[in-house]
Design a protein around this motif. Sequence first.
Motif, PDB file in Angstrom:
ATOM      1  N   ARG A  32       0.819  -1.216   0.000  1.00 28.03           N
ATOM      2  CA  ARG A  32       0.000   0.000   0.000  1.00 28.03           C
ATOM      3  C   ARG A  32       0.854   1.267   0.000  1.00 28.03           C
ATOM      4  N   ASP A  33       1.988   1.244   0.719  1.00 29.22           N
ATOM      5  CA  ASP A  33       2.816   2.453   0.786  1.00 29.22           C
ATOM      6  C   ASP A  33       3.588   2.724  -0.505  1.00 29.22           C
ATOM      7  N   ARG A  34       3.378   1.869  -1.525  1.00 27.50           N
ATOM      8  CA  ARG A  34       4.007   2.077  -2.827  1.00 27.50           C
ATOM      9  C   ARG A  34       2.965   2.225  -3.944  1.00 27.50           C
ATOM     10  N   PHE A  35       1.721   2.510  -3.594  1.00 25.27           N
ATOM     11  CA  PHE A  35       0.660   2.659  -4.591  1.00 25.27           C
ATOM     12  C   PHE A  35       0.899   3.847  -5.524  1.00 25.27           C
ATOM     13  N   ASP A  36       1.847   4.709  -5.197  1.00 26.32           N
ATOM     14  CA  ASP A  36       2.172   5.833  -6.074  1.00 26.32           C
ATOM     15  C   ASP A  36       3.248   5.481  -7.095  1.00 26.32           C
ATOM     16  N   GLU A  37       3.660   4.217  -7.143  1.00 27.94           N
ATOM     17  CA  GLU A  37       4.654   3.748  -8.117  1.00 27.94           C
ATOM     18  C   GLU A  37       3.963   2.997  -9.253  1.00 27.94           C
ATOM     19  N   SER A  38       4.600   2.977 -10.415  1.00 26.06           N
ATOM     20  CA  SER A  38       4.062   2.242 -11.559  1.00 26.06           C
ATOM     21  C   SER A  38       4.116   0.748 -11.292  1.00 26.06           C
ATOM     22  N   ALA A  39       2.969   0.105 -11.423  1.00 31.05           N
ATOM     23  CA  ALA A  39       2.886  -1.334 -11.209  1.00 31.05           C
ATOM     24  C   ALA A  39       1.809  -1.988 -12.064  1.00 31.05           C
ATOM     25  N   VAL A  40       1.243  -1.227 -13.008  1.00 29.35           N
ATOM     26  CA  VAL A  40       0.206  -1.740 -13.901  1.00 29.35           C
ATOM     27  C   VAL A  40       0.546  -1.290 -15.310  1.00 29.35           C
ATOM     28  N   LEU A  41       0.473  -2.213 -16.248  1.00 30.47           N
ATOM     29  CA  LEU A  41       0.805  -1.928 -17.643  1.00 30.47           C
ATOM     30  C   LEU A  41      -0.428  -2.102 -18.513  1.00 30.47           C
ATOM     31  N   CYS A  42      -0.764  -1.080 -19.290  1.00 32.34           N
ATOM     32  CA  CYS A  42      -1.820  -1.209 -20.298  1.00 32.34           C
ATOM     33  C   CYS A  42      -1.213  -1.945 -21.490  1.00 32.34           C
ATOM     34  N   GLY A  43      -1.805  -3.054 -21.841  1.00 30.78           N
ATOM     35  CA  GLY A  43      -1.290  -3.853 -22.946  1.00 30.78           C
ATOM     36  C   GLY A  43      -1.519  -3.243 -24.312  1.00 30.78           C
ATOM     37  N   LEU A  44      -2.386  -2.233 -24.399  1.00 36.67           N
ATOM     38  CA  LEU A  44      -2.633  -1.606 -25.695  1.00 36.67           C
ATOM     39  C   LEU A  44      -1.660  -0.471 -25.982  1.00 36.67           C
ATOM     40  N   CYS A  45      -1.571   0.478 -25.071  1.00 41.77           N
ATOM     41  CA  CYS A  45      -0.712   1.648 -25.343  1.00 41.77           C
ATOM     42  C   CYS A  45       0.637   1.572 -24.638  1.00 41.77           C
ATOM     43  N   ARG A  46       0.819   0.557 -23.768  1.00 43.57           N
ATOM     44  CA  ARG A  46       2.076   0.335 -23.033  1.00 43.57           C
ATOM     45  C   ARG A  46       2.318   1.369 -21.931  1.00 43.57           C
ATOM     46  N   GLU A  47       1.297   2.125 -21.579  1.00 38.69           N
ATOM     47  CA  GLU A  47       1.422   3.095 -20.492  1.00 38.69           C
ATOM     48  C   GLU A  47       1.545   2.337 -19.168  1.00 38.69           C
ATOM     49  N   GLU A  48       2.491   2.756 -18.350  1.00 39.12           N
ATOM     50  CA  GLU A  48       2.603   2.214 -17.005  1.00 39.12           C
ATOM     51  C   GLU A  48       1.822   3.126 -16.069  1.00 39.12           C
ATOM     52  N   LEU A  49       0.937   2.525 -15.291  1.00 34.38           N
ATOM     53  CA  LEU A  49       0.082   3.266 -14.372  1.00 34.38           C
ATOM     54  C   LEU A  49       0.509   2.998 -12.937  1.00 34.38           C
ATOM     55  N   THR A  50       0.346   3.990 -12.104  1.00 35.28           N
ATOM     56  CA  THR A  50       0.514   3.738 -10.682  1.00 35.28           C
ATOM     57  C   THR A  50      -0.668   2.888 -10.220  1.00 35.28           C
ATOM     58  N   VAL A  51      -0.512   2.239  -9.101  1.00 32.20           N
ATOM     59  CA  VAL A  51      -1.627   1.456  -8.566  1.00 32.20           C
ATOM     60  C   VAL A  51      -2.802   2.378  -8.259  1.00 32.20           C
ATOM     61  N   ASP A  52      -2.522   3.534  -7.668  1.00 34.70           N
ATOM     62  CA  ASP A  52      -3.601   4.490  -7.392  1.00 34.70           C
ATOM     63  C   ASP A  52      -4.362   4.860  -8.662  1.00 34.70           C
ATOM     64  N   ALA A  53      -3.638   5.161  -9.737  1.00 36.89           N
ATOM     65  CA  ALA A  53      -4.288   5.533 -10.999  1.00 36.89           C
ATOM     66  C   ALA A  53      -5.125   4.383 -11.547  1.00 36.89           C
ATOM     67  N   TYR A  54      -4.599   3.171 -11.457  1.00 38.46           N
ATOM     68  CA  TYR A  54      -5.327   2.001 -11.936  1.00 38.46           C
ATOM     69  C   TYR A  54      -6.609   1.780 -11.123  1.00 38.46           C
ATOM     70  N   LEU A  55      -6.487   1.846  -9.810  1.00 41.00           N
ATOM     71  CA  LEU A  55      -7.658   1.605  -8.963  1.00 41.00           C
ATOM     72  C   LEU A  55      -8.720   2.682  -9.123  1.00 41.00           C
ATOM     73  N   ASP A  56      -8.327   3.864  -9.586  1.00 40.15           N
ATOM     74  CA  ASP A  56      -9.258   4.975  -9.766  1.00 40.15           C
ATOM     75  C   ASP A  56      -9.687   5.184 -11.216  1.00 40.15           C
ATOM     76  N   CYS A  57      -9.286   4.316 -12.138  1.00 37.72           N
ATOM     77  CA  CYS A  57      -9.479   4.589 -13.565  1.00 37.72           C
ATOM     78  C   CYS A  57     -10.859   4.253 -14.105  1.00 37.72           C
ATOM     79  N   GLY A  58     -11.689   3.583 -13.333  1.00 41.09           N
ATOM     80  CA  GLY A  58     -13.027   3.268 -13.844  1.00 41.09           C
ATOM     81  C   GLY A  58     -13.004   2.247 -14.956  1.00 41.09           C
ATOM     82  N   ASP A  59     -12.081   1.299 -14.928  1.00 39.32           N
ATOM     83  CA  ASP A  59     -11.989   0.193 -15.884  1.00 39.32           C
ATOM     84  C   ASP A  59     -11.656   0.614 -17.308  1.00 39.32           C
ATOM     85  N   SER A  60     -10.927   1.720 -17.441  1.00 46.56           N
ATOM     86  CA  SER A  60     -10.397   2.079 -18.757  1.00 46.56           C
ATOM     87  C   SER A  60      -9.075   2.818 -18.571  1.00 46.56           C
ATOM     88  N   CYS A  61      -8.184   2.640 -19.504  1.00 42.40           N
ATOM     89  CA  CYS A  61      -6.859   3.245 -19.427  1.00 42.40           C
ATOM     90  C   CYS A  61      -6.978   4.763 -19.493  1.00 42.40           C
TER      91      CYS A  61
END
Length: 119
Positions: A69-98
Amino acid sequence: MTQTTTAPETDDRFGVPVRGIAVDDETRCRHWDDVVDVVALRFACCGTYYPCYECHAAATDHEPERWPRDRFDESAVLCGLCREELTVDAYLDCGDSCPACGASFNPGCREHHHLYFET
């Protein structure tokens, strides 16, 4: 579409270390291959992205460690379409779309967040 049949040590298609079983060009794997299964997740234990926990189990000889949890501001999610690396926070808040390209992510993945991220 290029696929691997075993988990390679490296995969130069993604620009980050992605491993898994039968991973296609958009990070779908043998276990999850629906059109919206285009996310790979980085495991804290090895720093490598996998399309799913089953790929991690098949490709490694160690127990998975969830992203802390204390690293949710680091990139740990990869969009397989555009290759963007997302932070965990961004992924959890994205509403199921990149947030970068708008690609739809599998909303059913929310049921598995506890396998990847400290809750």
